[in-house]
Scaffold this motif. Structure first.
Motif, PDB file in Angstrom:
ATOM      1  N   HIS A  22      64.023  29.790  38.076  1.00 57.20           N
ATOM      2  CA  HIS A  22      64.433  31.018  38.760  1.00 57.20           C
ATOM      3  C   HIS A  22      64.109  31.017  40.259  1.00 57.20           C
ATOM      4  O   HIS A  22      64.314  32.034  40.923  1.00 57.20           O
ATOM      5  CB  HIS A  22      63.782  32.226  38.078  1.00 57.20           C
ATOM      6  N   HIS A  23      63.617  29.889  40.753  1.00 56.11           N
ATOM      7  CA  HIS A  23      63.321  29.746  42.187  1.00 56.11           C
ATOM      8  C   HIS A  23      62.399  30.862  42.676  1.00 56.11           C
ATOM      9  O   HIS A  23      62.705  31.586  43.638  1.00 56.11           O
ATOM     10  CB  HIS A  23      64.612  29.711  42.998  1.00 56.11           C
ATOM     11  N   VAL A  24      61.254  30.985  42.000  1.00 59.67           N
ATOM     12  CA  VAL A  24      60.299  32.049  42.315  1.00 59.67           C
ATOM     13  C   VAL A  24      59.198  31.518  43.237  1.00 59.67           C
ATOM     14  O   VAL A  24      58.698  30.409  43.057  1.00 59.67           O
ATOM     15  CB  VAL A  24      59.652  32.611  41.033  1.00 59.67           C
ATOM     16  N   HIS A  25      58.831  32.333  44.208  1.00 60.77           N
ATOM     17  CA  HIS A  25      57.745  32.001  45.127  1.00 60.77           C
ATOM     18  C   HIS A  25      56.558  32.892  44.767  1.00 60.77           C
ATOM     19  O   HIS A  25      56.685  34.122  44.758  1.00 60.77           O
ATOM     20  CB  HIS A  25      58.185  32.210  46.577  1.00 60.77           C
ATOM     21  N   VAL A  26      55.425  32.264  44.443  1.00 62.74           N
ATOM     22  CA  VAL A  26      54.283  32.995  43.886  1.00 62.74           C
ATOM     23  C   VAL A  26      53.138  33.064  44.897  1.00 62.74           C
ATOM     24  O   VAL A  26      52.653  32.047  45.383  1.00 62.74           O
ATOM     25  CB  VAL A  26      53.782  32.326  42.592  1.00 62.74           C
ATOM     26  N   LEU A  27      52.702  34.302  45.183  1.00 68.43           N
ATOM     27  CA  LEU A  27      51.551  34.528  46.044  1.00 68.43           C
ATOM     28  C   LEU A  27      50.307  34.668  45.163  1.00 68.43           C
ATOM     29  O   LEU A  27      50.317  35.436  44.199  1.00 68.43           O
ATOM     30  CB  LEU A  27      51.749  35.807  46.866  1.00 68.43           C
ATOM     31  N   PRO A  28      49.245  33.938  45.463  1.00 65.64           N
ATOM     32  CA  PRO A  28      48.061  33.989  44.589  1.00 65.64           C
ATOM     33  C   PRO A  28      47.168  35.196  44.855  1.00 65.64           C
ATOM     34  O   PRO A  28      46.883  35.542  46.005  1.00 65.64           O
ATOM     35  CB  PRO A  28      47.330  32.690  44.927  1.00 65.64           C
ATOM     36  N   LEU A  29      46.740  35.843  43.776  1.00 67.67           N
ATOM     37  CA  LEU A  29      45.636  36.786  43.850  1.00 67.67           C
ATOM     38  C   LEU A  29      44.349  35.960  43.901  1.00 67.67           C
ATOM     39  O   LEU A  29      44.358  34.780  43.534  1.00 67.67           O
ATOM     40  CB  LEU A  29      45.629  37.695  42.622  1.00 67.67           C
ATOM     41  N   SER A  30      43.275  36.563  44.345  1.00 67.43           N
ATOM     42  CA  SER A  30      42.018  35.806  44.484  1.00 67.43           C
ATOM     43  C   SER A  30      40.880  36.463  43.725  1.00 67.43           C
ATOM     44  O   SER A  30      40.866  37.680  43.524  1.00 67.43           O
ATOM     45  CB  SER A  30      41.637  35.681  45.963  1.00 67.43           C
ATOM     46  N   GLU A  35      29.546  32.913  45.853  1.00 62.89           N
ATOM     47  CA  GLU A  35      29.581  31.727  46.713  1.00 62.89           C
ATOM     48  C   GLU A  35      30.902  31.540  47.455  1.00 62.89           C
ATOM     49  O   GLU A  35      31.037  30.653  48.289  1.00 62.89           O
ATOM     50  CB  GLU A  35      29.277  30.460  45.893  1.00 62.89           C
ATOM     51  N   GLY A  36      31.911  32.367  47.138  1.00 73.57           N
ATOM     52  CA  GLY A  36      33.171  32.234  47.861  1.00 73.57           C
ATOM     53  C   GLY A  36      34.375  32.769  47.110  1.00 73.57           C
ATOM     54  O   GLY A  36      34.260  33.231  45.970  1.00 73.57           O
ATOM     55  N   SER A  37      35.513  32.688  47.773  1.00 74.05           N
ATOM     56  CA  SER A  37      36.765  33.209  47.219  1.00 74.05           C
ATOM     57  C   SER A  37      37.626  32.064  46.693  1.00 74.05           C
ATOM     58  O   SER A  37      37.693  30.994  47.309  1.00 74.05           O
ATOM     59  CB  SER A  37      37.527  33.965  48.318  1.00 74.05           C
ATOM     60  N   TYR A  38      38.280  32.316  45.561  1.00 73.51           N
ATOM     61  CA  TYR A  38      39.115  31.297  44.921  1.00 73.51           C
ATOM     62  C   TYR A  38      40.498  31.880  44.634  1.00 73.51           C
ATOM     63  O   TYR A  38      40.608  32.946  44.031  1.00 73.51           O
ATOM     64  CB  TYR A  38      38.484  30.840  43.602  1.00 73.51           C
ATOM     65  N   ARG A  39      41.529  31.162  45.060  1.00 72.37           N
ATOM     66  CA  ARG A  39      42.901  31.595  44.795  1.00 72.37           C
ATOM     67  C   ARG A  39      43.296  31.208  43.373  1.00 72.37           C
ATOM     68  O   ARG A  39      43.144  30.049  42.980  1.00 72.37           O
ATOM     69  CB  ARG A  39      43.869  30.965  45.800  1.00 72.37           C
ATOM     70  N   SER A  41      45.121  29.978  40.230  1.00 71.15           N
ATOM     71  CA  SER A  41      46.087  28.900  39.949  1.00 71.15           C
ATOM     72  C   SER A  41      46.127  27.821  41.023  1.00 71.15           C
ATOM     73  O   SER A  41      46.828  26.826  40.872  1.00 71.15           O
ATOM     74  CB  SER A  41      47.511  29.456  39.754  1.00 71.15           C
ATOM     75  N   ILE A  42      45.366  28.001  42.110  1.00 68.56           N
ATOM     76  CA  ILE A  42      45.334  26.990  43.172  1.00 68.56           C
ATOM     77  C   ILE A  42      43.939  26.394  43.278  1.00 68.56           C
ATOM     78  O   ILE A  42      43.739  25.181  43.163  1.00 68.56           O
ATOM     79  CB  ILE A  42      45.768  27.581  44.529  1.00 68.56           C
ATOM     80  N   ASP A  43      42.951  27.253  43.524  1.00 64.95           N
ATOM     81  CA  ASP A  43      41.572  26.784  43.674  1.00 64.95           C
ATOM     82  C   ASP A  43      40.786  26.845  42.368  1.00 64.95           C
ATOM     83  O   ASP A  43      39.688  26.282  42.280  1.00 64.95           O
ATOM     84  CB  ASP A  43      40.824  27.653  44.705  1.00 64.95           C
ATOM     85  N   LEU A  44      41.333  27.550  41.380  1.00 62.62           N
ATOM     86  CA  LEU A  44      40.572  27.838  40.184  1.00 62.62           C
ATOM     87  C   LEU A  44      41.488  27.856  38.966  1.00 62.62           C
ATOM     88  O   LEU A  44      42.474  28.591  38.936  1.00 62.62           O
ATOM     89  CB  LEU A  44      39.910  29.215  40.346  1.00 62.62           C
ATOM     90  N   THR A  45      41.164  27.050  37.957  1.00 65.76           N
ATOM     91  CA  THR A  45      41.910  27.092  36.704  1.00 65.76           C
ATOM     92  C   THR A  45      41.330  28.196  35.812  1.00 65.76           C
ATOM     93  O   THR A  45      40.248  28.732  36.081  1.00 65.76           O
ATOM     94  CB  THR A  45      41.808  25.757  35.950  1.00 65.76           C
ATOM     95  N   GLN A  46      42.054  28.518  34.745  1.00 66.98           N
ATOM     96  CA  GLN A  46      41.555  29.513  33.798  1.00 66.98           C
ATOM     97  C   GLN A  46      40.196  29.088  33.236  1.00 66.98           C
ATOM     98  O   GLN A  46      39.252  29.886  33.168  1.00 66.98           O
ATOM     99  CB  GLN A  46      42.569  29.686  32.661  1.00 66.98           C
ATOM    100  N   PRO A  60      32.288  39.160  39.669  1.00 69.37           N
ATOM    101  CA  PRO A  60      33.157  38.872  40.808  1.00 69.37           C
ATOM    102  C   PRO A  60      34.087  40.035  41.127  1.00 69.37           C
ATOM    103  O   PRO A  60      34.253  40.952  40.324  1.00 69.37           O
ATOM    104  CB  PRO A  60      33.955  37.651  40.336  1.00 69.37           C
ATOM    105  N   LYS A  61      34.669  39.978  42.306  1.00 70.12           N
ATOM    106  CA  LYS A  61      35.665  40.962  42.739  1.00 70.12           C
ATOM    107  C   LYS A  61      37.028  40.286  42.757  1.00 70.12           C
ATOM    108  O   LYS A  61      37.143  39.060  42.678  1.00 70.12           O
ATOM    109  CB  LYS A  61      35.343  41.490  44.144  1.00 70.12           C
ATOM    110  N   THR A  62      38.060  41.078  42.879  1.00 67.79           N
ATOM    111  CA  THR A  62      39.409  40.529  43.043  1.00 67.79           C
ATOM    112  C   THR A  62      39.954  40.962  44.395  1.00 67.79           C
ATOM    113  O   THR A  62      39.562  41.994  44.941  1.00 67.79           O
ATOM    114  CB  THR A  62      40.358  41.020  41.930  1.00 67.79           C
ATOM    115  N   SER A  63      40.848  40.163  44.947  1.00 72.25           N
ATOM    116  CA  SER A  63      41.460  40.525  46.225  1.00 72.25           C
ATOM    117  C   SER A  63      42.926  40.134  46.231  1.00 72.25           C
ATOM    118  O   SER A  63      43.350  39.213  45.536  1.00 72.25           O
ATOM    119  CB  SER A  63      40.725  39.885  47.405  1.00 72.25           C
ATOM    120  N   GLN A  64      43.694  40.862  47.022  1.00 72.26           N
ATOM    121  CA  GLN A  64      45.153  40.671  47.094  1.00 72.26           C
ATOM    122  C   GLN A  64      45.515  39.653  48.164  1.00 72.26           C
ATOM    123  O   GLN A  64      44.693  39.335  49.031  1.00 72.26           O
ATOM    124  CB  GLN A  64      45.814  42.009  47.424  1.00 72.26           C
TER     125      GLN A  64
END
Length: 281
Positions: A22-30, A35-39, A41-46, A60-64
């Motif tokens: 579907h040619h989707v462009h995905v922006l990661p939540l963090s 010790e730091g922020s992780y995006r 599906s990019i910096d952190l697997t399930q 942890p907290k979440t960020s947009q």
């Protein structure tokens, strides 16, 4: 035909095949640990997320996604020859991602139609799938956007946390409530209502909690068409598979898939959470 891009965030939990089709462009939540922020599906697997969550002393907290990240994506799409984009994001009742997309769209000379899904997970997948099908049929973008907005009112997602421990750590319930729920085997049924998560039921035993969710599904099955249901979970595929099999026993013709929830749900609901999600047509 206009060249139209799809944009979403990792709350939708799209697999790579769907993204390519579907040619989707995905922006990661963090997710933000001490010790730091992780995006997502990019910096952190399930797996890595739940391993870290079990050891975290502070929840942890979440960020947009940042507005700058959205603007960069819009510029990239414009440079690639796209005429416009439809941006479907996690419920504004849970995240500021949709509002950021609105602001970014106003700041950009690239045309973007931001949509508040008023939910997360599986229904977001069906919204993109339906919208892309309508575009392929030659429907105008305004009609597609209107159809997706109609779907937000027909989308359902309910989940049952395995325990209230993570809800306590994230500040959603008190320590006393968490302690008593564990002692008395009290289960919460949490569902989306107008884009926000609310506690629908507080019952004794997981069986009763599941039946509460099933009753909502049965009601939609009786009054409309629900062709597909997702058994959703936070790192608990085994129990989600059990629920899938129970669904197929009651509704043999139903299409059921098992879907992992975003780690951003896991931050609050906790590991072991299960639930159901569907769209009533």
């Amino acid at each position: 035909m206009k060249k139209i891009a799809w944009i979403t965030d990792t709350a939708a939990q799209l697999d790579e095949a769907f993204i390519q089709k579907h040619h989707v462009h995905v922006l990661p939540l963090s997710v933000v640990f001490d010790e730091g922020s992780y995006r997502e599906s990019i910096d952190l697997t399930q797996k890595e997320f739940y391993d870290k969550l079990r050891l975290a002393k502070v929840s942890p907290k979440t960020s947009q996604p940042a507005i700058g990240e959205m603007l960069s994506l819009y510029e990239k799409l414009q440079s690639e020859g796209y005429d416009l984009a439809i941006a479907l994001h996690l419920s504004s009742g849970l995240s500021g991602t949709f509002e950021s997309a609105q602001s970014a769209a106003e700041m950009s000379d690239f045309k973007v139609y931001p949509i508040d899904s008023k939910i997360g997970s599986f229904p977001m997948v069906k919204m993109i799938e339906t919208g892309d099908k309508l575009l392929a049929e030659g429907k105008g973008v305004e009609e597609v956007v209107a159809t997706i907005k109609e779907m937000t009112a027909k989308s359902h997602l309910s989940f049952i946390p395995s325990s209230l421990n993570q809800l306590h750590k994230s500040g959603r319930v008190s320590g006393t409530q968490a302690f008593l729920s564990n002692i008395l085997n009290i289960k919460l049924v949490i569902t989306f209502v107008d884009g926000k998560t609310v506690m629908k039921e507080k019952v004794r035993s997981n069986k009763r909690a599941k039946n509460t969710v099933m009753d909502a599904l049965r009601a939609d099955m009786a009054k409309g068409t629900v062709p597909e249901v997702a058994a959703i979970h936070c790192n608990n595929a085994a129990d989600a598979e059990i629920w899938k099999n129970e669904l197929l026993q009651e509704f043999p013709g139903l299409k059921v898939q098992v879907v992992q929830l975003s780690v951003c749900v896991g931050v609050h609901a906790g590991e072991g959470t299960t639930g159901l999600s569907w769209v009533a047509y």
